[in-house]
Design a protein around this motif. Structure first.
Motif, PDB file in Angstrom:
ATOM      1  N   TYR A  57       0.789  -1.229   0.000  1.00  0.00           N
ATOM      2  CA  TYR A  57       0.000   0.000   0.000  1.00  0.00           C
ATOM      3  C   TYR A  57       0.827   1.287   0.000  1.00  0.00           C
ATOM      4  N   ASP A  99      -0.099 -10.115  -0.585  1.00  0.00           N
ATOM      5  CA  ASP A  99      -1.081  -9.299  -1.298  1.00  0.00           C
ATOM      6  C   ASP A  99      -2.498  -9.702  -0.924  1.00  0.00           C
ATOM      7  N   HIS A 103      -5.010  -7.129   1.376  1.00  0.00           N
ATOM      8  CA  HIS A 103      -6.262  -6.688   0.749  1.00  0.00           C
ATOM      9  C   HIS A 103      -7.486  -7.199   1.514  1.00  0.00           C
ATOM     10  N   HIS A 145      -7.900  -5.150   4.605  1.00  0.00           N
ATOM     11  CA  HIS A 145      -8.361  -3.805   4.251  1.00  0.00           C
ATOM     12  C   HIS A 145      -9.862  -3.795   3.965  1.00  0.00           C
TER      13      HIS A 145
END
Length: 393
Positions: free
Chosen positions: A189, A257, A261, A264
């Protein structure tokens, strides 16, 4: 293709033909390496930062990990350490000497502050803390003796940001080295090197490993800077990451990854629920529109992961404790980045002998959202609010 995230996480640095075409790199569990000739031995010693002589310097398993982390941060090189605080100390202490001065943003990681407040003054190094949300505050703190501008954007309590591009420009103007703790965002990020930051630091214990079973740290930067740290801190202090731990972090990187994600996206749902609850005064999350520096976050970050704080609408410590105790899914713990969701009520750190009180509101609770489903976590929050604040539920 070779700078793609998929390539870095799954293939970079992995010369499988050298180890029986194994899919996963082997753990080269050795302290020592031998040579076939006098010339090979001599050449390796002359280039120890790139050779395998003794695992205190370089180890093949660790070297694969270093290549991947450097590529993730878009830097030329990286070093691995036994902890995030070890990485920070190695980077800072390599580039300062007695009489130097450091400018650091307010409320850094607690052990960074210990380094600056307790260790460096013993060697004649001074530190000035500033509210880094304003570039003018940083500029006003710079002295002729300033050698390092230390950033943490976002920090890990109130998530204050610094404008990385402007900080890098200011530092270059004054010939000051810039360092940043990028643990909050992970390389997924945020890539501070894109904005001209010299050294990017990580507690790899968090997102990079991601399984709450390895303590590690990283310093990412140019070949020249990394070589200096290697020669001064790695080889002298020996604060190294072992090959077995490096193999575990390599395993963790495969899903970096996906994990970041997932955390998030779940956090966005949990934050939306918390913002609507009357027992919550405010939510501090850089990726939320109500966050004071939301526009800057969007400018230099691609997301914000799973770490945020809430400020409860009470400063009654017994009520805060009751709410936290009522949670069943969220675990009391420091750190973050694993599969498990966590809480850190900062009032639990108050009035502990020998420990300074945190410089945050008493009713601030830090949350980390792991890999559980959003509905599962929200139901737990709901029942805890009902148990603690029945009149508001």
């Amino acid at each position: 293709m070779k700078d793609s995230l998929s390539y870095i996480l799954n293939h970079l640095g992995e010369e499988r033909s050298k180890y029986f075409n194994a899919v996963s790199p082997p753990i080269i569990q050795t302290s020592n390496f031998v040579f076939d000739s006098f010339d090979q031995f001599r050449n390796a010693i002359a280039n120890e930062d790139r050779s395998h002589i003794y695992t205190r310097g370089n180890n093949p398993t660790v070297q694969i990990l270093r290549k991947k982390v450097a590529a993730l941060e878009k830097t030329e090189d990286a070093l691995a350490f036994a902890s995030g605080s070890g990485a920070i100390a190695a980077a800072v202490m390599t580039f300062i000497r007695s009489g130097d001065h450091v400018v650091c943003v307010d409320n850094p990681y607690s052990w960074t502050k210990t380094l600056f407040n307790m260790v460096l003054p013993k060697f004649g190094v001074s530190v000035t803390y500033v509210d880094g949300r304003s570039l003018s505050n940083i500029e006003s703190a710079i002295r002729p003796q300033t050698k390092i501008l230390y950033l943490e954007s976002p920090n890990t309590a109130t998530f204050a940001l610094q404008d990385l591009n402007e900080c890098a420009k200011l530092a270059k103007k004054h010939e000051i080295m810039t360092m940043i703790d990028n643990s909050y965002c992970s390389p997924i990020y945020q890539n501070p090197s894109d904005y001209g930051i010299d050294l990017v630091l990580h507690s790899g214990t968090k997102y990079l490993n991601g399984h709450s079973d390895v303590v590690c740290g990283f310093v990412c930067g140019s070949h020249a800077h990394v070589k200096q740290i290697f020669q001064f801190a790695t080889m002298t202090m020996g604060n190294i990451l072992g090959p077995a731990e490096a193999a575990l972090v390599l395993r963790g990187l495969r899903t970096l990854d996906l994990r970041v994600h997932r955390s998030h996206m779940t956090t966005l749902e949990v934050v939306a629920y918390l913002k609507s609850h009357p027992a919550v005064d405010s939510v501090l999350y850089p990726w939320d529109e109500s966050f004071a520096q939301f526009e800057l976050a969007k400018q230099q970050m691609k997301g914000a992961g799973g770490l945020f704080s809430i400020i409860l609408d009470t400063d009654n410590r017994e009520k805060i404790e009751q709410f936290c105790e009522a949670l069943n899914t969220f675990l009391f713990a420091v750190s973050w980045g694993g599969h498990e969701s966590l809480i850190l009520p900062f009032c639990s750190l108050l009035d502990i002998p020998g420990h300074p009180d945190p410089e945050v509101p008493v009713n601030l609770i830090r949350f980390y959202i792991g890999l559980e489903d959003a509905d599962y976590l929200i139901q737990d929050l709901k029942q805890a609010f009902e148990a603690t604040f029945p009149s508001l539920s």
